[in-house]
Design a protein around this motif. Structure first.
Motif, PDB file in Angstrom:
ATOM      1  N   ALA A   1       0.839  -1.208   0.000  1.00 57.23           N
ATOM      2  CA  ALA A   1       0.000   0.000   0.000  1.00 57.23           C
ATOM      3  C   ALA A   1       0.871   1.254   0.000  1.00 57.23           C
ATOM      4  CB  ALA A   1      -0.936  -0.011   1.202  1.00 57.23           C
ATOM      5  N   GLY A   2       1.968   1.217   0.728  1.00 58.69           N
ATOM      6  CA  GLY A   2       2.896   2.355   0.731  1.00 58.69           C
ATOM      7  C   GLY A   2       3.519   2.588  -0.638  1.00 58.69           C
ATOM      8  N   PHE A   3       3.932   1.506  -1.285  1.00 58.83           N
ATOM      9  CA  PHE A   3       4.495   1.631  -2.638  1.00 58.83           C
ATOM     10  C   PHE A   3       3.461   2.226  -3.586  1.00 58.83           C
ATOM     11  CE2 PHE A   3       7.172  -2.514  -1.983  1.00 58.83           C
ATOM     12  CZ  PHE A   3       7.978  -1.865  -1.068  1.00 58.83           C
ATOM     13  N   LEU A   4       2.223   1.726  -3.472  1.00 62.09           N
ATOM     14  CA  LEU A   4       1.162   2.180  -4.373  1.00 62.09           C
ATOM     15  C   LEU A   4       0.724   3.613  -4.091  1.00 62.09           C
ATOM     16  CD1 LEU A   4      -1.015  -1.057  -4.538  1.00 62.09           C
ATOM     17  CD2 LEU A   4       0.398  -0.085  -6.361  1.00 62.09           C
ATOM     18  N   THR A   5       0.982   4.086  -2.902  1.00 58.97           N
ATOM     19  CA  THR A   5       0.662   5.479  -2.567  1.00 58.97           C
ATOM     20  C   THR A   5       1.792   6.406  -2.998  1.00 58.97           C
ATOM     21  OG1 THR A   5      -0.637   4.735  -0.673  1.00 58.97           O
ATOM     22  CG2 THR A   5       0.063   7.033  -0.668  1.00 58.97           C
ATOM     23  N   ALA A   6       3.018   6.018  -2.725  1.00 55.04           N
ATOM     24  CA  ALA A   6       4.171   6.866  -3.036  1.00 55.04           C
ATOM     25  C   ALA A   6       4.353   7.055  -4.537  1.00 55.04           C
ATOM     26  CB  ALA A   6       5.437   6.271  -2.425  1.00 55.04           C
TER      27      ALA A   6
ATOM     28  N   GLU B   1       3.206  -1.913 -13.350  1.00 58.03           N
ATOM     29  CA  GLU B   1       3.596  -2.114 -11.956  1.00 58.03           C
ATOM     30  C   GLU B   1       2.455  -1.745 -11.000  1.00 58.03           C
ATOM     31  OE1 GLU B   1       7.472  -1.066  -9.301  1.00 58.03           O
ATOM     32  OE2 GLU B   1       6.326   0.666 -10.036  1.00 58.03           O
ATOM     33  N   VAL B   2       1.811  -0.623 -11.239  1.00 58.35           N
ATOM     34  CA  VAL B   2       0.724  -0.182 -10.364  1.00 58.35           C
ATOM     35  C   VAL B   2      -0.467  -1.141 -10.459  1.00 58.35           C
ATOM     36  CG1 VAL B   2      -0.990   1.647  -9.991  1.00 58.35           C
ATOM     37  CG2 VAL B   2       1.427   2.230 -10.283  1.00 58.35           C
ATOM     38  N   LEU B   3      -0.819  -1.546 -11.667  1.00 55.38           N
ATOM     39  CA  LEU B   3      -1.953  -2.466 -11.830  1.00 55.38           C
ATOM     40  C   LEU B   3      -1.670  -3.818 -11.177  1.00 55.38           C
ATOM     41  CD1 LEU B   3      -3.020  -1.692 -15.513  1.00 55.38           C
ATOM     42  CD2 LEU B   3      -4.210  -1.043 -13.407  1.00 55.38           C
ATOM     43  N   THR B   4      -0.471  -4.336 -11.376  1.00 57.91           N
ATOM     44  CA  THR B   4      -0.116  -5.616 -10.764  1.00 57.91           C
ATOM     45  C   THR B   4      -0.029  -5.471  -9.247  1.00 57.91           C
ATOM     46  OG1 THR B   4       1.109  -6.193 -12.770  1.00 57.91           O
ATOM     47  CG2 THR B   4       1.527  -7.533 -10.829  1.00 57.91           C
ATOM     48  N   GLY B   5       0.504  -4.350  -8.776  1.00 53.75           N
ATOM     49  CA  GLY B   5       0.564  -4.098  -7.335  1.00 53.75           C
ATOM     50  C   GLY B   5      -0.823  -4.037  -6.714  1.00 53.75           C
ATOM     51  N   CYS B   6      -1.765  -3.423  -7.417  1.00 55.83           N
ATOM     52  CA  CYS B   6      -3.154  -3.389  -6.923  1.00 55.83           C
ATOM     53  C   CYS B   6      -3.731  -4.797  -6.869  1.00 55.83           C
ATOM     54  CB  CYS B   6      -4.015  -2.498  -7.814  1.00 55.83           C
ATOM     55  SG  CYS B   6      -3.698  -0.736  -7.621  1.00 55.83           S
ATOM     56  N   GLY B   7      -3.402  -5.595  -7.856  1.00 56.14           N
ATOM     57  CA  GLY B   7      -3.836  -6.990  -7.847  1.00 56.14           C
ATOM     58  C   GLY B   7      -3.249  -7.751  -6.663  1.00 56.14           C
ATOM     59  N   GLN B   8      -1.961  -7.524  -6.392  1.00 49.82           N
ATOM     60  CA  GLN B   8      -1.306  -8.171  -5.255  1.00 49.82           C
ATOM     61  C   GLN B   8      -1.987  -7.787  -3.949  1.00 49.82           C
ATOM     62  OE1 GLN B   8       0.455 -10.504  -6.735  1.00 49.82           O
ATOM     63  NE2 GLN B   8       2.447 -10.155  -5.816  1.00 49.82           N
TER      64      GLN B   8
END
Length: 154
Positions: A18-23, A118-125
């Motif tokens: 969540a931090g990665f996806l926010t930053a 990266e963001v889309l896959t991170g949201c999936g994760q």
């Protein structure tokens, strides 16, 4: 103890993602190239904590589920395989490549296409981890209620 390790590692993994996806969007939309590079470097450093947390969560989960079969456990197992594959085959290489491109000042279409993936896959994760968290809470609900009754009786 395994339950605490499992829950703690999974929760920390979710917080890191969540931090990665926010930053990422904050640096992209509101800050400059230096900040974007700093975020990409921080994400790489954060992976040194995220990867062991995911491994601990997965390993402790498989250990806790050893010999047990239920639809919830099978869903969690399937999700963890997807999480591991996405992380190792998509997110880790993207984090490295995005950092290298940011360090070289290459903020072009390729950078932003990789960033989007990266963001889309991170949201999936994050979604898969949240679903596992939810199922784990459902599976341990009875234990938590019994512990609460015991505390109230004291």
């Amino acid at each position: 103890m395994k339950t605490i390790i499992h829950a703690g590692a999974g929760t920390l993994a979710m917080v890191l993602i969540a931090g990665f996806l926010t930053a990422t969007p904050i640096s992209e939309l509101l800050l400059n190239a230096t900040a974007i590079l700093a975020v990409k470097k921080a994400i790489l450093a954060g992976l040194c904590l995220l990867i062991p947390m995911l491994a601990m969560s997965g390993g402790s989960g498989f250990s806790l589920a050893s010999g047990r079969h239920s639809p919830a456990i099978e869903r969690k197992r399937r999700r963890m395989k997807i999480i591991a594959a996405n992380g190792l085959l998509i997110l880790l290489p993207l984090a490295i490549l995005l950092y290298l491109r940011a360090a070289a000042g290459l903020f072009d279409g390729i950078f932003y296409a990789m960033q989007t993936l990266e963001v889309l896959t991170g949201c999936g994760q994050l979604t898969l981890l949240a679903l596992n968290f939810r199922d784990g809470r459902k599976m341990t609900r009875g234990k938590r209620l019994a512990a609460a009754k015991t505390l109230n009786a004291i």
